[in-house]
Design an enzyme around this catalytic site. Structure first.
Site, PDB file in Angstrom:
ATOM      1  N   ALA A  58      14.434  18.587  27.666  1.00 17.68           N
ATOM      2  CA  ALA A  58      13.647  19.329  28.648  1.00 17.68           C
ATOM      3  C   ALA A  58      12.386  19.881  28.005  1.00 17.68           C
ATOM      4  O   ALA A  58      12.335  20.119  26.803  1.00 17.68           O
ATOM      5  CB  ALA A  58      14.478  20.479  29.222  1.00 17.68           C
ATOM      6  N   CYS A  59      11.371  20.083  28.855  1.00 12.98           N
ATOM      7  CA  CYS A  59      10.132  20.740  28.449  1.00 12.98           C
ATOM      8  C   CYS A  59       9.661  21.560  29.636  1.00 12.98           C
ATOM      9  O   CYS A  59      10.473  21.988  30.453  1.00 12.98           O
ATOM     10  CB  CYS A  59       9.094  19.716  27.985  1.00 12.98           C
ATOM     11  SG  CYS A  59       8.520  18.585  29.270  1.00 12.98           S
ATOM     12  N   SER A  60       8.382  21.777  29.772  1.00  9.43           N
ATOM     13  CA  SER A  60       7.865  22.570  30.884  1.00  9.43           C
ATOM     14  C   SER A  60       7.893  21.822  32.206  1.00  9.43           C
ATOM     15  O   SER A  60       8.245  22.382  33.235  1.00  9.43           O
ATOM     16  CB  SER A  60       6.436  23.032  30.595  1.00  9.43           C
ATOM     17  OG  SER A  60       6.439  23.900  29.486  1.00  9.43           O
TER      18      SER A  60
END
Length: 149
Positions: free
Chosen positions: A76-78
């Site tokens: 996951a990231c932004s």
């Protein structure tokens, strides 16, 4: 074409999980959530779940071997773009139990899932990450709307 190019097999499409499935897999099934955002991003707002690993994309190539191959990993990231790159990187290196979390932390926050920090920070300029994230390459503006992701 050299021998290395002919031996290469195309990668399958990366699996994609929504935040709801990700939360269940991490809290109930023992999957690891691998956050590839940079330290300044995670200091402002972070996922609040068990089995969280913070491994910034800027260190990923050097550190990816720290991740287990025998456990499901959800990246996951932004907004989902950087974590998709990391997902394909792991697949290329033989990891089979990997998935990308679609929508990233922005969607996670909109669903009201647990975070550490101020979840309101996720509404920033591009409506997908803390302020300044667009400059770090997390997302690209949508030409017509002026928004992003």
């Amino acid at each position: 074409m050299d021998a290395a190019q002919t031996d290469r097999k195309p990668l399958a499409d990366a699996r994609a999980y929504c935040p709801t499935l990700t939360l269940r897999k991490v809290t109930e099934e023992g999957a690891w959530l691998v956050d590839v955002r940079e330290p300044e991003e995670t200091a402002a707002l972070a996922f609040d779940v068990p089995n969280l690993v913070q491994m910034p994309l800027s260190e990923f190539e050097r550190r990816y071997a720290e991740l287990p191959r025998d456990r499901e990993l959800i990246l996951a990231c932004s907004a989902g773009a950087r974590s998709l790159k990391a997902t394909y990187f792991l697949m290329y290196h033989g990891y089979t139990q990997v998935a990308n979390m679609e929508g990233g932390l922005d969607k996670w926050v909109r669903k009201g899932f647990p975070v550490r920090g101020d979840g309101r920070a996720a509404d920033a300029t591009c409506n997908c990450a803390p302020a300044g994230a667009a400059a770090s390459g997390c997302c690209t503006p949508a030409p017509a709307s002026g928004g992003c992701c």
